[in-house]
Design an enzyme around this catalytic site. Structure first.
Site, PDB file in Angstrom:
ATOM      1  N   SER A  30       0.831  -1.200   0.000  1.00 34.20           N
ATOM      2  CA  SER A  30       0.000   0.000   0.000  1.00 34.20           C
ATOM      3  C   SER A  30       0.874   1.263   0.000  1.00 34.20           C
ATOM      4  O   SER A  30       1.726   1.415  -0.871  1.00 34.20           O
ATOM      5  CB  SER A  30      -0.959  -0.033   1.189  1.00 34.20           C
ATOM      6  OG  SER A  30      -2.017   0.864   1.001  1.00 34.20           O
ATOM      7  N   ASP A  47      -5.788  -3.861  -2.553  1.00 31.00           N
ATOM      8  CA  ASP A  47      -4.778  -3.568  -1.528  1.00 31.00           C
ATOM      9  C   ASP A  47      -4.194  -4.842  -0.903  1.00 31.00           C
ATOM     10  O   ASP A  47      -4.921  -5.713  -0.418  1.00 31.00           O
ATOM     11  CB  ASP A  47      -5.429  -2.728  -0.436  1.00 31.00           C
ATOM     12  CG  ASP A  47      -4.416  -2.067   0.489  1.00 31.00           C
ATOM     13  OD1 ASP A  47      -3.369  -2.681   0.762  1.00 31.00           O
ATOM     14  OD2 ASP A  47      -4.680  -0.941   0.926  1.00 31.00           O
TER      15      ASP A  47
END
Length: 745
Positions: free
Chosen positions: A66, A210
């Site tokens: 991320s 993610d």
């Protein structure tokens, strides 16, 4: 004194594997660096990078998830910690993590309608179309592409200055996906595609989101790469406690990260130097606290510096070699494009796309030039996201492969609006692209309320670069307009206005356009109450004009910088009138009051300029004016001075007055304001202004003037601006209140 023994024990523990490697003759141990995800909190990683650089500790592998994948990728490419800090502090994070592009990137002809509705529902083939996430991330993608230019063409992440891997999650299986080849920008974007926030990213046959869902702290990945010793920087606080789960969104978010919680237990055991940042007072969305997050990371970096320095010195003593350099970024020259291919087009044609793009095969371009070219296409709002890949053909030459996802052709939009003049309205809009002909945009808007309004427009692009346009529009308004004499209301008129407008436009860039047009106009006046002297009737006319428009504002609501200038000059002719003048019920000849409907020339200007002063302040300069030359038509086609927003035809807003408190054939005014953001999205703006009017045309007295002052408290909300203003006019000594909620029609 307690810190020294603790630091000594820590160094002994840290140096144990180094000594073991030396004794075993296995060569220098490989150092891995892992950066966790955490949204805005990931900016604290920068301080750790700066401490590593200052200590001279060479990193052999980098892994990230991320936000950790963004920071880690930049570091792996060769950016120093100091350079990454400079980038982060100057980045417009609100823009990058917004679903809407900044106003400056929107095509000029789209700015007026852009981002003025509370809700926008896309329709495709007659059915609502929902995306896999809210934010498509075009701005983020383009900025990452610019930053990743130094590794342009390098598809193997192990060939970076430091080998790099990042983590994503396969939506269909929930499994870990390790990204170490392909397009680095796409890989980073996939690693940070928070489910239901960002749209998923397609890589091969997989749809990715993610990596924090399954592996937010990828120490295991660093070990798999070959790291013998891992330094882990973690900005995540892990799963929330039961008393912290206060909303349904908190619970949904928690459910998505159970798998990562199990992975973290193993990762923590494999971390040799574990760095936990105490950031409980911040969230993943705290991009308004960039400076403080970076500063907290820098403090943590200074705290860790002695450990990094002792480790670096020990490794250098055992394994002598050249000291690592801070900035390892390779130089990449501009690239020559051999060809440009576009895929994903369904509703718009390639000629339109390439015309707006403006790039040519054989041309040599910088990353900034390519970004601006893509934004020129994206600003038309025909496209949801545009990505590109430069495929090396030979040295310094690449083939540009562009992939696009178009926006749905139809949108139904809605908004609410209120101001002190038009009262409350519910606004409904239908926007259709490619209506009847391709490369066009049409819309119809209706304001339902006490003072209804209807607007419609058709705009068609043409020309080699699609910077010419032909527009047909229509507008209707129905108002109750008061008539004043010496700032005292005498009576009210029901007024109706309708026009049909044809124009040709040339767009110089996304901020400026010029054009010519002809407008057929119909007007009707009807007094609400009979008075001693009343004017009523209707008429129509033609108005041929030239116009210049400039809009370089940085945002639609409470802008901090840029200009909004609208200039129009034209000729009013071919008038057909049926107006009557009555006194005590008896009709009077119009010429008795000097009213005649001859052809005349007119010019109007409204210019607002915002000059930023620091981060939270802006000086506002406003100049406007209008002149009807050889005008003897009384209230017909006169300028209406007053109000704070343009809500009626021929209005010239002026602080201190309500709408139409002055009716005149000529006016020139200046205003000065100072906008201060006292809290986030909350603004206070004092203003002062002066107006000179009645200096040409049919006037009763030369060179009248008025001065006014005001204070506005405003809030930028999801429905638009919410303003409350207190105003004062010197000429009558009265205070006036003004309220506006939402965007004006």
């Amino acid at each position: 004194m307690r810190k020294r023994p603790a630091l000594l024990y820590l160094l002994i523990i840290l140096l144990f594997p180094v000594i073991t490697f030396a004794q075993a003759g296995q060569g220098r141990p490989k150092i891995g660096l892992t950066l966790s995800g955490g949204g805005a909190k990931g900016l604290a990683h920068i301080g750790i990078l700066q401490a590593l650089d200052s200590a001279g500790l060479k990193i052999d592998y980098v892994t990230g998830t991320s936000m950790g994948s963004i920071i880690g990728a930049l570091y792996a490419m060769g950016y120093s910690g100091d350079t990454i800090e400079t980038i982060a502090r100057h980045m417009d994070w609100d823009n990058l993590f917004s679903n809407q592009p900044v106003l400056t990137d929107i095509s000029y002809e789209e700015k007026r309608e852009y981002n003025k509705y509370i809700i926008e529902i896309p329709f495709e083939y007659g059915k609502p179309k929902l995306a896999s996430g809210v934010i498509a991330g075009e701005q983020l993608w383009l900025e990452l592409a610019r930053l990743c230019w130094p590794v342009n063409g390098q598809k193997d992440f192990s060939k970076f200055s430091i080998p790099f891997k990042c983590i994503a999650t396969d939506v269909s299986t929930g499994e870990i996906v390790t990204l170490d080849t392909g397009d680095i920008v796409t890989a980073i974007r996939a690693s940070m595609a928070i489910p239901s926030i960002f749209t998923s990213v397609k890589i091969g046959d997989k749809s990715l989101v993610d990596g924090g869902v399954v592996r937010n702290f990828p120490v295991i990945t660093a070990r798999e790469m070959g790291a013998d010793f891992v330094i882990g920087s973690n900005v995540s606080n892990g799963l929330k406690k039961a008393d912290q789960l206060s909303t349904p969104l908190d619970i949904i978010y928690q459910l998505g990260f159970y798998k990562d919680a199990e992975d973290f237990k193993e990762a923590r055991k494999l971390t040799d130097i574990y760095i936990h940042h105490q950031l409980e007072n911040y969230s993943a969305a705290s991009f308004n606290s960039v400076d403080s997050l970076i500063d907290m990371g820098k403090r943590k970096g200074k705290e860790m510096y002695p450990v990094f320095r002792h480790l670096a010195d020990s490794l250098m003593a055992l394994y002598p070699g050249p000291a690592p350099v801070k900035d390892r970024l390779p130089f990449t020259p501009d690239v020559e494009l051999t060809e440009i291919n576009v895929t994903g087009l369904k509703h718009s044609d390639e000629k339109f796309f390439l015309g707006r793009l403006g790039l040519q095969p054989g041309g040599c371009y910088s990353p900034g030039a390519i970004k601006e070219a893509v934004l020129n296409v994206f600003g038309t709002r025909f496209y949801k996201i545009i990505t590109y890949n430069l495929v090396p053909v030979e040295y310094n030459k690449s083939r540009m492969e562009i992939t696009v996802e178009e926006t749905p052709l139809t949108y139904v939009k809605g908004a609410l609006q209120y101001n002190s003049f038009t009262n409350a309205s519910a606004i409904v809009n239908i926007t259709q692209r490619n209506f009847i002909v391709p490369n066009s945009r049409s819309f119809v808007s209706v304001a339902i309320g006490e003072n209804p309004r209807i607007a419609g427009e058709f705009f068609k692009y043409f020309g080699p670069k699609r910077n010419f346009g032909f527009g047909i529009s229509s507008y209707f308004e129905d108002n109750t307009v008061p008539y004043y004499e010496n700032f005292k209301q005498q009576l009210e008129y029901y007024t109706k206005y309708f026009n049909v407008d044809l124009r040709l436009q040339y767009t110089l860039n996304s901020m400026m356009a010029v054009g010519i047009g002809t407008r057929w106009e119909l007007m009707n006046f009807d007094p609400r109450f009979e008075s001693q002297v009343v004017f009523k009737g209707n008429g129509n006319q033609l108005n041929s004009y030239f116009y210049l428009g400039i809009n370089s504002l940085d945002r639609k609501v409470y802008p901090r910088r840029g200009m909004d200038l609208q200039f129009e000059t034209g000729w009013v002719y071919n008038q057909h009138t049926a107006y009557r003048l009555y006194e005590n019920g008896a009709e009077l000849p119009l010429d008795q009051y000097g009213i005649s409907f001859n052809e005349y020339q007119r010019a109007t200007l409204q210019a607002k300029y915002n000059l930023p002063v620091g981060r939270n302040n802006a000086i506002q300069l406003y100049a406007s004016g209008g002149a009807n030359f050889n005008h003897h038509q009384g209230p017909v086609n006169a300028f209406l001075i007053g109000g704070l927003n343009n809500v009626i035809r021929n209005q010239l807003p002026m602080i201190g007055l309500r709408e139409a408190e002055i009716t005149t054939s000529s006016a020139a005014m200046v205003q000065l304001g100072y906008q201060h953001e006292i809290f986030r999205n909350t603004f206070v703006t004092p203003r002062a202004g002066a107006t000179l009017y009645d200096f040409i045309g049919s006037v009763s007295e030369k060179y009248k003037y008025m001065t006014g002052y005001g204070m506005t408290l405003g809030y930028s909300s999801f429905i638009g601006p919410i303003d409350g203003s207190l105003m004062y006019c010197d000429q009558d000594g009265r205070l006036r209140m003004y309220v506006n909620i939402g965007f004006n029609f």
